[in-house]
Design a protein around this motif. Sequence first.
Motif, PDB file in Angstrom:
ATOM      1  N   GLN A 226       0.779  -1.218  -0.131  1.00  0.00           N
ATOM      2  CA  GLN A 226       0.248  -0.057  -0.453  1.00  0.00           C
ATOM      3  C   GLN A 226       0.493   1.260   0.264  1.00  0.00           C
ATOM      4  O   GLN A 226       1.664   0.933   0.743  1.00  0.00           O
ATOM      5  CB  GLN A 226      -1.166  -0.140   1.255  1.00  0.00           C
ATOM      6  CG  GLN A 226      -1.393   1.051   1.295  1.00  0.00           C
ATOM      7  CD  GLN A 226      -2.381   1.050   2.876  1.00  0.00           C
ATOM      8  OE1 GLN A 226      -3.648   0.215   3.063  1.00  0.00           O
ATOM      9  NE2 GLN A 226      -2.820   2.300   3.537  1.00  0.00           N
TER      10      GLN A 226
ATOM     11  N   GLN B  21      -0.048   8.672   1.274  1.00  0.00           N
ATOM     12  CA  GLN B  21       0.071  10.283   0.753  1.00  0.00           C
ATOM     13  C   GLN B  21       1.158  10.503   2.541  1.00  0.00           C
ATOM     14  O   GLN B  21       0.332  11.178   3.756  1.00  0.00           O
ATOM     15  CB  GLN B  21      -0.359  10.823   0.545  1.00  0.00           C
ATOM     16  CG  GLN B  21      -1.235  12.648   0.598  1.00  0.00           C
ATOM     17  CD  GLN B  21      -1.504  13.288  -0.032  1.00  0.00           C
ATOM     18  OE1 GLN B  21      -2.879  12.078  -0.397  1.00  0.00           O
ATOM     19  NE2 GLN B  21      -1.806  14.254  -0.353  1.00  0.00           N
TER      20      GLN B  21
ATOM     21  N   LYS C  50      -2.768   8.421   5.293  1.00  0.00           N
ATOM     22  CA  LYS C  50      -3.692   8.700   4.109  1.00  0.00           C
ATOM     23  C   LYS C  50      -3.073   8.105   3.440  1.00  0.00           C
ATOM     24  O   LYS C  50      -2.513   7.646   2.701  1.00  0.00           O
ATOM     25  CB  LYS C  50      -4.126  10.411   4.097  1.00  0.00           C
ATOM     26  CG  LYS C  50      -4.901  10.079   3.452  1.00  0.00           C
ATOM     27  CD  LYS C  50      -5.209  11.951   3.206  1.00  0.00           C
ATOM     28  CE  LYS C  50      -6.592  11.979   2.183  1.00  0.00           C
ATOM     29  NZ  LYS C  50      -6.352  13.846   2.362  1.00  0.00           N
ATOM     30  N   ARG C  51      -4.004   6.915   2.792  1.00  0.00           N
ATOM     31  CA  ARG C  51      -3.530   6.326   1.253  1.00  0.00           C
ATOM     32  C   ARG C  51      -3.588   7.068   0.112  1.00  0.00           C
ATOM     33  O   ARG C  51      -4.407   8.270   0.535  1.00  0.00           O
ATOM     34  CB  ARG C  51      -4.900   5.199   0.740  1.00  0.00           C
ATOM     35  CG  ARG C  51      -5.046   4.169   1.915  1.00  0.00           C
ATOM     36  CD  ARG C  51      -5.540   3.124   1.237  1.00  0.00           C
ATOM     37  NE  ARG C  51      -5.239   2.214   0.347  1.00  0.00           N
ATOM     38  CZ  ARG C  51      -5.783   1.220  -0.498  1.00  0.00           C
ATOM     39  NH1 ARG C  51      -6.429   0.378   0.479  1.00  0.00           N
ATOM     40  NH2 ARG C  51      -5.160   0.431  -0.895  1.00  0.00           N
ATOM     41  N   LYS C  52      -2.132   7.022  -0.740  1.00  0.00           N
ATOM     42  CA  LYS C  52      -2.452   7.953  -1.770  1.00  0.00           C
ATOM     43  C   LYS C  52      -3.138   7.155  -3.081  1.00  0.00           C
ATOM     44  O   LYS C  52      -3.065   6.011  -3.375  1.00  0.00           O
ATOM     45  CB  LYS C  52      -0.886   7.217  -2.229  1.00  0.00           C
ATOM     46  CG  LYS C  52      -0.283   8.411  -3.914  1.00  0.00           C
ATOM     47  CD  LYS C  52       0.731   8.030  -3.511  1.00  0.00           C
ATOM     48  CE  LYS C  52       1.831   8.664  -2.885  1.00  0.00           C
ATOM     49  NZ  LYS C  52       3.087   8.734  -3.015  1.00  0.00           N
ATOM     50  N   ASN C  53      -3.781   7.962  -3.860  1.00  0.00           N
ATOM     51  CA  ASN C  53      -4.926   7.399  -4.442  1.00  0.00           C
ATOM     52  C   ASN C  53      -4.273   7.471  -6.262  1.00  0.00           C
ATOM     53  O   ASN C  53      -3.081   7.954  -6.476  1.00  0.00           O
ATOM     54  CB  ASN C  53      -6.085   8.876  -5.533  1.00  0.00           C
ATOM     55  CG  ASN C  53      -6.627   8.801  -3.863  1.00  0.00           C
ATOM     56  OD1 ASN C  53      -7.456   7.914  -3.220  1.00  0.00           O
ATOM     57  ND2 ASN C  53      -7.524  10.255  -3.778  1.00  0.00           N
TER      58      ASN C  53
END
Length: 136
Positions: free
Chosen positions: A110, A113, A133-136
Amino acid sequence: MKLQEIVYQIDKIQLKNDLPLISVGDTVKIGVLIQEGKKQEDDKKKGSSKKSEQKNSLVERIQPYEGTVIAQHKAGIHSTITVRRIFQGVGVERVFTIHSPFLKTIQIIQRAQVRKAKLYYLRNRVGKATRLKRKN
């Protein structure tokens, strides 16, 4: 040929070319080569009472280590990443040399950010506060 050029050529040979692009905040799964101590193997023959030959051998296995990259140091063959994970409620950090022959696989699970180059502030956080927070 100067000594510095010889060292550079040797370093260039030992660099790994198949590494993924790793950045701070990524959750990675690293396959680490573990060499266990010598184990004795008994080859027993049926019907014989005498002791068979014992073989001493090193047993190698690949142990997965999964965690978040909190720091990265880029220096050619000496490049390292620091991976942090929580094991039985205790934070464990391990520094890996990326080009080491003991690292067999590196998978990025995963991407996150982040806005800092070093995520040392995660050491003081517990539980859900350590989420990124996940990076898109």
